[in-house]
Design a protein around this motif. Structure first.
Motif, mmCIF file in Angstrom:
data_model
loop_
_atom_site.group_PDB
_atom_site.id
_atom_site.type_symbol
_atom_site.label_atom_id
_atom_site.label_comp_id
_atom_site.label_asym_id
_atom_site.label_seq_id
_atom_site.Cartn_x
_atom_site.Cartn_y
_atom_site.Cartn_z
ATOM 1 N N MET A 49 0.827 -1.203 0.000
ATOM 2 C CA MET A 49 0.000 0.000 0.000
ATOM 3 C C MET A 49 0.865 1.258 0.000
ATOM 4 N N ASN A 50 0.371 2.291 -0.598
ATOM 5 C CA ASN A 50 1.117 3.540 -0.699
ATOM 6 C C ASN A 50 1.362 4.159 0.685
ATOM 7 N N ALA A 51 2.645 4.338 1.031
ATOM 8 C CA ALA A 51 2.997 4.819 2.368
ATOM 9 C C ALA A 51 2.448 6.221 2.624
ATOM 10 N N ASP A 52 2.553 7.103 1.619
ATOM 11 C CA ASP A 52 2.051 8.468 1.779
ATOM 12 C C ASP A 52 0.577 8.462 2.137
ATOM 13 N N LEU A 53 -0.158 7.596 1.416
ATOM 14 C CA LEU A 53 -1.601 7.542 1.622
ATOM 15 C C LEU A 53 -1.913 7.109 3.053
ATOM 16 N N VAL A 54 -1.173 6.089 3.533
ATOM 17 C CA VAL A 54 -1.403 5.601 4.891
ATOM 18 C C VAL A 54 -1.194 6.728 5.894
ATOM 19 N N ILE A 55 -0.091 7.442 5.755
ATOM 20 C CA ILE A 55 0.230 8.494 6.714
ATOM 21 C C ILE A 55 -0.795 9.626 6.645
ATOM 22 N N ILE A 56 -1.104 10.042 5.423
ATOM 23 C CA ILE A 56 -2.024 11.172 5.289
ATOM 24 C C ILE A 56 -3.405 10.837 5.831
ATOM 25 N N LEU A 57 -3.897 9.634 5.494
ATOM 26 C CA LEU A 57 -5.224 9.283 5.983
ATOM 27 C C LEU A 57 -5.216 9.142 7.502
ATOM 28 N N THR A 58 -4.134 8.583 8.048
ATOM 29 C CA THR A 58 -4.028 8.498 9.509
ATOM 30 C C THR A 58 -4.113 9.890 10.122
ATOM 31 N N ALA A 59 -3.345 10.817 9.551
ATOM 32 C CA ALA A 59 -3.340 12.179 10.096
ATOM 33 C C ALA A 59 -4.719 12.812 10.003
ATOM 34 N N GLY A 61 -8.388 21.055 10.614
ATOM 35 C CA GLY A 61 -7.555 19.903 10.952
ATOM 36 C C GLY A 61 -7.061 19.192 9.708
ATOM 37 N N VAL A 62 -7.961 18.979 8.761
ATOM 38 C CA VAL A 62 -7.588 18.256 7.538
ATOM 39 C C VAL A 62 -6.578 19.071 6.719
ATOM 40 N N VAL A 63 -6.828 20.371 6.594
ATOM 41 C CA VAL A 63 -5.897 21.222 5.841
ATOM 42 C C VAL A 63 -4.509 21.204 6.492
ATOM 43 N N SER A 64 -4.482 21.311 7.841
ATOM 44 C CA SER A 64 -3.199 21.288 8.533
ATOM 45 C C SER A 64 -2.478 19.969 8.291
ATOM 46 N N SER A 65 -3.246 18.877 8.285
ATOM 47 C CA SER A 65 -2.625 17.570 8.074
ATOM 48 C C SER A 65 -1.973 17.510 6.706
ATOM 49 N N LEU A 66 -2.713 17.922 5.686
ATOM 50 C CA LEU A 66 -2.193 17.833 4.317
ATOM 51 C C LEU A 66 -0.987 18.745 4.130
ATOM 52 N N ILE A 109 6.761 15.032 11.072
ATOM 53 C CA ILE A 109 5.472 15.235 10.409
ATOM 54 C C ILE A 109 4.457 15.845 11.381
ATOM 55 N N ALA A 110 4.373 15.245 12.566
ATOM 56 C CA ALA A 110 3.390 15.735 13.533
ATOM 57 C C ALA A 110 3.710 17.168 13.943
ATOM 58 N N GLY A 111 4.997 17.467 14.143
ATOM 59 C CA GLY A 111 5.399 18.817 14.523
ATOM 60 C C GLY A 111 5.004 19.825 13.461
ATOM 61 N N MET A 112 5.215 19.436 12.181
ATOM 62 C CA MET A 112 4.891 20.341 11.082
ATOM 63 C C MET A 112 3.386 20.557 10.993
ATOM 64 N N MET A 113 2.614 19.479 11.245
ATOM 65 C CA MET A 113 1.151 19.629 11.197
ATOM 66 C C MET A 113 0.692 20.606 12.274
ATOM 67 N N ALA A 114 1.289 20.488 13.471
ATOM 68 C CA ALA A 114 0.928 21.409 14.551
ATOM 69 C C ALA A 114 1.310 22.833 14.166
ATOM 70 N N THR A 115 2.469 22.976 13.509
ATOM 71 C CA THR A 115 2.917 24.305 13.091
ATOM 72 C C THR A 115 1.921 24.926 12.114
ATOM 73 N N VAL A 116 1.504 24.125 11.117
ATOM 74 C CA VAL A 116 0.557 24.655 10.134
ATOM 75 C C VAL A 116 -0.765 25.012 10.814
ATOM 76 N N ALA A 117 -1.197 24.168 11.760
ATOM 77 C CA ALA A 117 -2.427 24.481 12.491
ATOM 78 C C ALA A 117 -2.276 25.825 13.192
#
Lengths: 377, 364
Positions: free
Chosen positions: B1-11, B238-243, B256-264
């Motif tokens: 399975m596509n790793a990017d997809l797994v991570i993004i959907l999880t986020a 939340g979704v926009v920050s994740s992407l 990844i998580a740190g960057m998502m929090a930063t974008v949020a």
């Protein structure tokens, strides 16, 4: 014991102990004001927000000199505090959410920067993550000097503005009406808290620093109602926790100092909460218990007295009157007898003269009580 | 399975689940309680990990950590109720103590095992593609399963108890009087916050989950005053920050998580500055416009009293304005068609005179 004596001889341990003691004192003093002003969690935000500052200072200067990193952390913390105030002033967001946003936003940015530095294979980065949970073993003489300068500056300022800060802590509205620059003083106090956080970054780290501001003050509050005494005790407790936590962590490798300092402080706090004279919870519970016991016995005596006057003070009668099992009633009569209020008698029990006297007094008191209430109203 | 997809959907699942319960935390002014819960989850996880003999089992970890989260809530409430410590100080006392226990246990007993400090701090969402479970013969990422169920659970909770939640959030007194058991609802919400914190713990760590729980709802709070809109916006942020966070993290090679929090956090900053409801710059702009408008009306009303055109110099002296401001006001009035500039100075138009007399009537 031999470990304790090492403080005086071992160079590393001495620095560790001095540095942590300094942290405890500064954190304790400024925490006292933060707790009284209900700004406990602003310290938490300041500390968490220091992380991106530390990382940026490292990226910009490439140096790992602790003082530069501490200043970077302090500036970031200060910025976060300022942003919290700005958000509160210009939007309707509740205070706790504003604090939470700054705390997690800054910390998230810090984590991103930290991993960015780590992944950029910068050989000298090793050790930057010690600022997260603290690593007292890395404290050397020059750090102690830094702490002393930063902490001394903070303590000196508190000393100079003591009267103003005291007023601010207890009655800001009055302070304002006296014409004191309340906003400026607030900013000053927050800036001093930033200094305290800077002193603590190396020892307890950004995540747990809040505890060193809140717990000593909360513990000291239990022992006294006077601000001077509270500040003194708070500093003492902070220093005790700092030194003991740092020393325990220095005895073993890879043991982060922050958690140990915080746990030492929590132990002091627990003892204070439970056993401090006057405010201690244990004394409270003991008083409540004693009071309940007295009320229970008095009601028992009154019940027994009613039956006594009818000449039927038997376990069965008492059980029926009090709607309790006969065995319990028997135990209650035994209790009255051991107090010298009742004695055995061929038909069961009778009250002794002391018991009758006591019951009489109680009945009098109960009869007087409503009149007193009416009289006072 | 596509790793990017797994991570993004999880986020996306993490941020959706968090935004749903986080919105109520923000509205009920309990944002910092979630900070405490998420920290306290660590000792719960460590305990469950130890009890299950070092296996990383999801279910015991969930239960242990949820228990720890609830214990935090109860402890904070108990401390507050003793009257010895104020509520905010109680939060600041309880969670560092519990978190310290957890950190200590990890460094003493589980160093370099599955649980390490990096994972505690910023999770291991990058490993999400490697943890898969076999489900009906399909390899499914564990994180999808865990966070998917939690998202569903939170969504069901919000949908089923929407009316009750709304009432208990905005008028707890009325909710209690009507017999809605706000206490049960409160503990239900806290349980879900604990569950969400644990479920997200593996992905984003103990501290950053707070960013997912609080920042998107706080951002949405600035953008609207209606609950359904706020819930939807919170999920959206939340979704926009994740992407965006994921893209940035890959680009900069950072957490990844740190960057998502930063974008949020950046989303929050944008909302604070530009929110149409009460953004800082929006409000200032509106005030500036209103100031000019009032000044323009004042100017025209003043001119209406004169039969002759009034020279600009006289206007400046009359109102004490500076020439630049007068220029702006004149521009405004010209745009509205209230004013015309003639050789001798300023003169109101017929429309300006009508506006001025209408204004006078309104005032009388």
């Amino acid at each position: 014991m031999s470990d304790l004596l090492l403080i005086f001889t071992d160079y590393t341990l001495r620095n560790v102990a001095l540095g942590s003691a300094m942290l405890g004192v500064v954190g304790g003093v400024l925490g006292a004001f933060a707790v009284l002003r209900r700004q406990s969690l602003l310290g938490d935000v300041l500390a968490h927000a220091a992380l991106p500052g530390i990382c940026l200072a490292f990226i910009l200067t490439g140096a790992k000199a602790p003082l530069i990193l501490l200043v970077g952390g302090g500036l970031a913390g200060w910025l976060a505090a300022w942003l919290v105030l700005a958000v509160l002033r210009h939007s309707r967001l509740p205070e706790d959410s504003a604090l939470g946003v700054m705390l997690s936003g800054f910390f998230g940015f810090g984590v991103a920067l930290l991993t960015f530095i780590q992944h950029s294979n910068n050989a000298s980065q090793a050790g930057l993550d010690q600022y997260i949970f603290g690593q007292a073993a890395t404290i050397v003489a020059s750090d102690v000097l830094n702490f002393t300068v930063l902490g001394g500056l903070a303590l000196l300022t508190v000393g100079l503005f003591y009267k103003e800060f005291k007023l601010l802590a207890f009655d800001p509205a009055y302070a304002h009406s006296l014409g004191l620059p309340v906003r400026g003083l607030n900013t000053l106090l927050t800036s001093l808290t930033v200094l305290a956080v800077m002193v603590g970054l190396q020892t307890v780290g950004v995540v747990l620093m809040a505890a060193m501001l809140i717990a000593p003050a909360a513990a000291a509050r239990q022992w006294t109602d006077r601000l001077e005494a509270m500040i003194g005790l708070s500093a003492l407790f902070g220093a005790m926790a700092g030194v003991s936590g740092a020393l325990i962590s220095a005895t073993r490798e890879n043991l982060p100092t922050g958690p140990l300092v915080v746990l030492s402080m929590s132990a002091i706090l627990l003892v204070s909460l439970f056993f401090a004279p006057l405010r201690g919870l244990v004394w409270d519970w003991a008083r409540t218990r004693q009071h309940r016991r007295r009320v229970r016995l008095e009601r028992l005596l009154l019940d027994a007295h009613v039956l006594h006057t009818h000449g039927t003070l038997t376990p069965q009668a008492l059980a029926e009157r009090r709607r309790e099992p006969v065995a319990v009633a028997l135990r209650n009569l035994e209790a009255l007898r051991s107090l010298g209020w009742a004695q055995e008698h061929p038909q069961g029990f009778i009250l002794t003269p002391t018991g009758e006297q006591k019951a009489h007094e109680l009945e009098q008191a109960m009869r007087v009580l409503p009149q007193r209430v009416e009289g006072s109203s | 399975m596509n790793a990017d997809l797994v991570i993004i959907l999880t986020a996306i699942l993490v941020s959706t689940a968090s935004a749903l319960v986080g919105s109520f935390l923000v509205l009920r002014r309990m944002a910092l309680l979630s900070d405490a819960i998420s920290h306290a989850v660590l000792p719960g996880i460590v305990l469950a990990y130890w009890l299950s003999g070092g296996e990383r089992a999801t279910l015991p970890a969930l239960l242990g950590a949820a228990a720890a989260g609830l214990a935090t809530v109860v402890l904070v409430e108990w401390l507050t109720r003793t009257g010895r410590v104020k509520n905010d100080a109680a939060i600041g006392i309880v969670f560092p103590a519990l978190f310290s226990l957890g950190v200590l246990a990890v460094s003493l007993f589980f160093r370099n095992v599955h649980l390490d400090m990096d994972a505690v701090l910023y999770g291991e969402i990058a490993y999400a593609p490697f943890n898969t479970l076999s489900l009906w013969g399909q390899e499914v990422p564990e994180s999808w399963l865990v966070m998917g169920s939690l998202t569903l659970l939170n969504l069901l909770f919000v949908l089923l108890f929407y009316k009750e939640l709304k009432l208990a959030t905005f008028d707890p007194g009325l909710a209690a009087a009507l017999g809605f058991a706000p206490g049960a609802l409160y503990y239900g919400l806290m349980t879900l916050v604990s569950f969400t914190s644990v479920g997200a713990f593996q992905s984003v760590g103990a501290i950053l989950i707070v960013a997912f729980l609080i920042i998107p709802p706080a951002t949405a709070y600035l953008l609207t005053q209606r609950l359904p809109v706020m819930l939807a916006l919170a999920v959206g942020v939340g979704v926009v920050s994740s992407l965006a966070g994921y893209a940035l993290a890959i680009w900069l090679d950072a957490s990844i998580a740190g960057m998502m929090a930063t974008v949020a956090g950046l989303c929050f900053a944008l909302a604070f500055l530009f929110s149409p409801v009460e953004g800082y710059l929006t409000t200032r702009l509106r005030r500036e416009r209103q100031r000019l408008e009032v000044a323009a009306r004042l100017l025209v009303a003043h001119l209406a009293h004169h039969s002759q055109p009034v020279p600009e110099q006289e206007v400046l002296e009359e109102f004490g304005w500076n020439p630049r401001f007068l220029g702006q006001v004149r521009e405004k009035a010209l745009q509205a068609g209230w004013l015309e500039v003639v050789r001798e100075g300023l003169r109101p138009t017929a429309r300006g005179l009508a506006m001025s007399s209408a204004q006078l009537e309104l005032g009388s």
